[in-house]
Scaffold this motif. Structure first.
Motif, PDB file in Angstrom:
ATOM      1  N   UNK A 163       9.559  -3.670  20.652  1.00  0.00           N
ATOM      2  CA  UNK A 163       9.338  -3.788  19.216  1.00  0.00           C
ATOM      3  C   UNK A 163       7.837  -3.832  18.905  1.00  0.00           C
ATOM      4  N   UNK A 164       7.389  -3.139  17.838  1.00  0.00           N
ATOM      5  CA  UNK A 164       5.979  -3.234  17.431  1.00  0.00           C
ATOM      6  C   UNK A 164       5.608  -4.668  17.059  1.00  0.00           C
ATOM      7  N   UNK A 165       4.327  -5.015  17.209  1.00  0.00           N
ATOM      8  CA  UNK A 165       3.856  -6.331  16.800  1.00  0.00           C
ATOM      9  C   UNK A 165       3.810  -6.439  15.277  1.00  0.00           C
ATOM     10  N   UNK A 166       3.412  -5.363  14.614  1.00  0.00           N
ATOM     11  CA  UNK A 166       3.398  -5.350  13.156  1.00  0.00           C
ATOM     12  C   UNK A 166       4.819  -5.320  12.617  1.00  0.00           C
ATOM     13  N   UNK A 167       5.014  -5.965  11.466  1.00  0.00           N
ATOM     14  CA  UNK A 167       6.303  -5.900  10.799  1.00  0.00           C
ATOM     15  C   UNK A 167       6.380  -4.740   9.817  1.00  0.00           C
ATOM     16  N   UNK A 168       5.289  -4.490   9.110  1.00  0.00           N
ATOM     17  CA  UNK A 168       5.283  -3.457   8.075  1.00  0.00           C
ATOM     18  C   UNK A 168       3.944  -2.738   8.057  1.00  0.00           C
ATOM     19  N   UNK A 169       3.985  -1.430   7.816  1.00  0.00           N
ATOM     20  CA  UNK A 169       2.776  -0.630   7.602  1.00  0.00           C
ATOM     21  C   UNK A 169       2.920   0.075   6.257  1.00  0.00           C
ATOM     22  N   UNK A 170       1.946  -0.147   5.377  1.00  0.00           N
ATOM     23  CA  UNK A 170       1.917   0.526   4.078  1.00  0.00           C
ATOM     24  C   UNK A 170       0.844   1.611   4.137  1.00  0.00           C
ATOM     25  N   UNK A 171       1.240   2.864   4.066  1.00  0.00           N
ATOM     26  CA  UNK A 171       0.292   3.973   3.995  1.00  0.00           C
ATOM     27  C   UNK A 171       0.179   4.365   2.523  1.00  0.00           C
ATOM     28  N   UNK A 172      -0.989   4.130   1.948  1.00  0.00           N
ATOM     29  CA  UNK A 172      -1.208   4.390   0.532  1.00  0.00           C
ATOM     30  C   UNK A 172      -1.878   5.744   0.367  1.00  0.00           C
ATOM     31  N   UNK A 173      -1.232   6.629  -0.373  1.00  0.00           N
ATOM     32  CA  UNK A 173      -1.766   7.976  -0.575  1.00  0.00           C
ATOM     33  C   UNK A 173      -2.641   7.948  -1.818  1.00  0.00           C
ATOM     34  N   UNK A 174      -3.942   7.934  -1.595  1.00  0.00           N
ATOM     35  CA  UNK A 174      -4.892   7.773  -2.681  1.00  0.00           C
ATOM     36  C   UNK A 174      -5.003   9.059  -3.487  1.00  0.00           C
ATOM     37  N   UNK A 175      -5.272   8.944  -4.792  1.00  0.00           N
ATOM     38  CA  UNK A 175      -5.459  10.142  -5.614  1.00  0.00           C
ATOM     39  C   UNK A 175      -6.717  10.885  -5.212  1.00  0.00           C
ATOM     40  N   UNK A 176      -6.747  12.177  -5.514  1.00  0.00           N
ATOM     41  CA  UNK A 176      -7.845  13.036  -5.087  1.00  0.00           C
ATOM     42  C   UNK A 176      -9.191  12.527  -5.578  1.00  0.00           C
ATOM     43  N   UNK A 177      -9.244  11.969  -6.795  1.00  0.00           N
ATOM     44  CA  UNK A 177     -10.522  11.535  -7.347  1.00  0.00           C
ATOM     45  C   UNK A 177     -11.076  10.294  -6.646  1.00  0.00           C
ATOM     46  N   UNK A 178     -10.286   9.685  -5.754  1.00  0.00           N
ATOM     47  CA  UNK A 178     -10.756   8.482  -5.056  1.00  0.00           C
ATOM     48  C   UNK A 178     -11.445   8.804  -3.748  1.00  0.00           C
TER      49      UNK A 178
END
Length: 592
Positions: free
Chosen positions: A311-326
């Motif tokens: 099992x991974x050590x992390x419980x959750x991974x949030x990949x945030x898809x940033x808008x192009x202007x960022x």
């Protein structure tokens, strides 16, 4: 949100800063807020309660009221943007900043807040605290289909969800058991047999069998971008539910390495075959993480508690898809995992450590040999090659660029490479080519925009005008867009072994393949077949090097620079490994 409504009213009705008063009717306010007059009254009352405005209602029909704006717009704008971001609505947050922040200095402070918002954190779920990692990316994850993946960010996410029969260790050159625990091949390299582990479960609890392997591999033949990998496959035989055999038309001594490629990630036949559209909306595999949410704004992964390799050590991974202007705000996982609270620093774990790999990318400029233009002359291409001072490129642009490149692969002699840069000879070759001054269209994406601008300046020195056409990663791969480019600046992740080189020459949508002189393609394929039939690794590289040498000597590819993957991270993070794609290994990371 109330703050956003205040900003709407201020932009429409106010002429100045805070303290501005204006005469207005309730009807106009309702129209501005796109609501009824009754709802407009409720909004105004809430704003008065917060002391954001004063509202003096006009007496008598037709008499206008007086609205005075009191709130600090910068503070409200930041607060509203943060509220959207905390809900995962990053696109909406940046739209707010773009719409209402033209005369307010909010971007820098908002990005500073985002740096704290991203990274490692504890999330409370009931009575249990869970380890979560929240990271930004700046490109859409259009597909998680291994058969069609092209870019490294897609490949990395696919690795979190799926597994292959075997894994390849770039450091040691060894093949490691994964779904298959044992394998063997015929002496001539045309028959390969793999024995599958028992008890490997897909995320829905169904056990993986040889039928899933057969379905996955044969599906690659259905016009997929990565169909190149099975072009000499004759058949897939299910010997037993846990034994699968591959029959090839030609010898391939490294077919096992093909099976460790990301595009060979094993799919669940019982889910994918009946309804692919439904399956790919939220794909499942056997990998260390399970998809919880996937849309245009984020990908949320949860640890697979039954993962057969731990099992991974992390419980959750949030990949945030940033808008192009960022993109220009430069919020990345490398700098998110550096800073530590002062309280942590007192504990002696606030030190920064450097993690790097021996691998990286190779940047290059590839000419479009499929369309007419002055670059069809080898003299013209060599002229451009001679005016590009790669040492100056590395020195002037810096960042991850390490050494001038003369090859796809960085080796021990790379740092000793002495390039030939001769603007005088370049000018002479240009004149001999009969160049008529036609502008050159240079395609690129945002990641390589600096390199493209640098090339434009160098070409101008010998009288070649360059028009830079910057595209998004998804659009530049479209055949109609690619055909309009005279050349493209791009980069390849090449860990330094044969299959990546073969993929470079054969994968549909590979710039090197798609822009290659059509007359070369059959010759290239013959060189690849000779390489795959060779027992000796040095001999295989020799056949593949013939292709590279020819393309370099004819200046169809102008190598630019070798880059590296590295990050400076806080020492409280453990298990940090940067993989061959330049990404963190999510399964191993944990924190003190």
């Amino acid at each position: 949100m109330l703050g956003e409504q205040y900003l709407m009213l201020h932009r429409k009705l106010a002429d100045g800063a805070e303290g501005t008063s204006t005469k207005v009717t309730l009807e106009v306010i309702a129209a501005t807020l796109y609501c009824t007059e009754r709802n407009a009254k409720l909004v105004l009352r809430k704003m008065e309660e917060k002391a954001w405005i004063t509202w003096k209602a006009g007496r008598g029909r037709g008499n206008r009221s007086v609205l005075t704006f009191l709130a600090n717009r910068e503070q409200l704008l930041q607060e509203s943007a943060r509220q959207w971001a905390e809900k995962g609505e990053y696109k909406r947050a940046f739209e707010l900043l773009r719409t209402y922040g033209n005369d307010i200095r909010t971007n820098e402070s908002f990005v500073e807040w985002m740096n704290g918002h991203f990274g490692f954190c504890k999330e409370q779920e009931g009575e249990q605290a869970k380890d979560s990692l929240r990271l930004p990316i700046y490109r859409t994850i259009e597909s998680l289909d291994p058969a069609d993946c092209v870019y490294s960010v897609q490949s990395h996410m696919i690795e979190q969800i799926f597994d292959r029969l075997v894994n390849y260790d770039n450091e040691t050159g060894r093949y490691l058991p994964a779904i298959a625990h044992y394998w063997e091949s015929s002496d001539d390299g045309t028959v390969w047999t793999f024995h599958l582990r028992k008890g490997i479960l897909f995320h829905d609890g169904t056990e993986l069998t040889a039928h899933d392997v057969k379905y996955t591999v044969e599906r690659l033949r259905q016009g997929k971008r990565n169909g190149w990998i099975v072009r000499e496959l004759n058949q897939v035989e299910i010997v037993t539910p846990r034994i699968v055999r591959f029959w090839l038309n030609k010898p391939n001594r490294i077919f096992i390495r093909f099976l460790s490629a990301i595009c060979m990630s094993i799919l669940p036949r019982h889910l994918a075959e009946p309804d692919e559209a439904s399956y790919w909306a939220r794909p499942t595999g056997t990998g260390p993480f399970i998809i919880e949410t996937w849309n245009e704004e984020r990908l949320v992964l949860h640890a697979n508690p039954h993962y057969y390799q731990g099992r991974p050590h992390l419980d959750t991974v949030h990949i945030v898809i940033m808008p192009e202007q960022a993109m220009h705000y430069e919020v990345s996982w490398e700098n998110l995992l550096q800073d530590e609270d002062a309280s942590q620093a007192d504990n002696g774990i606030g030190d920064v450590v450097t993690v790097e790999t021996t691998e990286g990318c190779t940047s290059m400029m590839t000419w479009n040999m499929t369309k007419p233009g002055p670059y069809q002359s080898v003299l013209f291409r060599r002229a451009v090659d001679l005016v590009l001072d790669r040492k100056a490129l590395v020195r002037e642009l810096g960042e991850h660029r390490l050494f001038p490149a003369r090859s796809f692969i960085r080796d021990k002699k790379t740092s000793e490479y002495q390039e030939l840069c001769d603007p005088v000879l370049a000018q002479s070759l240009l004149e001999q080519s009969g160049y008529d001054g036609m502008p050159i269209v240079l395609g690129t994406i945002a990641n390589h925009a600096k390199d493209a601008a640098w090339i434009k300046e160098r070409c101008a020195e010998i009288g070649i005008p360059v028009i830079i056409r910057e595209e998004r990663m998804d659009t530049i791969l479209r055949p109609d867009v690619m055909k309009e480019m005279d050349c493209i600046v791009h980069a390849l992740v090449l860990p330094g072994e044969e299959v990546c080189l073969v993929e470079n020459y054969e994968q549909n949508s590979s710039f090197v393949k798609e822009l290659m002189d059509p007359a070369l393609r059959e010759w290239v394929r013959a060189c690849i077949d000779c390489a795959l039939a060779s027992r000796d690794a040095k001999e295989r590289f020799g056949h593949l090097k013939k292709i590279e040498d020819r393309m370099r000597e004819e200046a169809q590819i102008l190598f630019l620079a070798h880059t590296r993957f590295y990050a400076h991270l806080n020492a409280s993070y453990k298990g940090i490994v940067i993989n061959r794609l330049g990404w963190l290994d999510f399964r191993q990371i944990w924190r003190v």
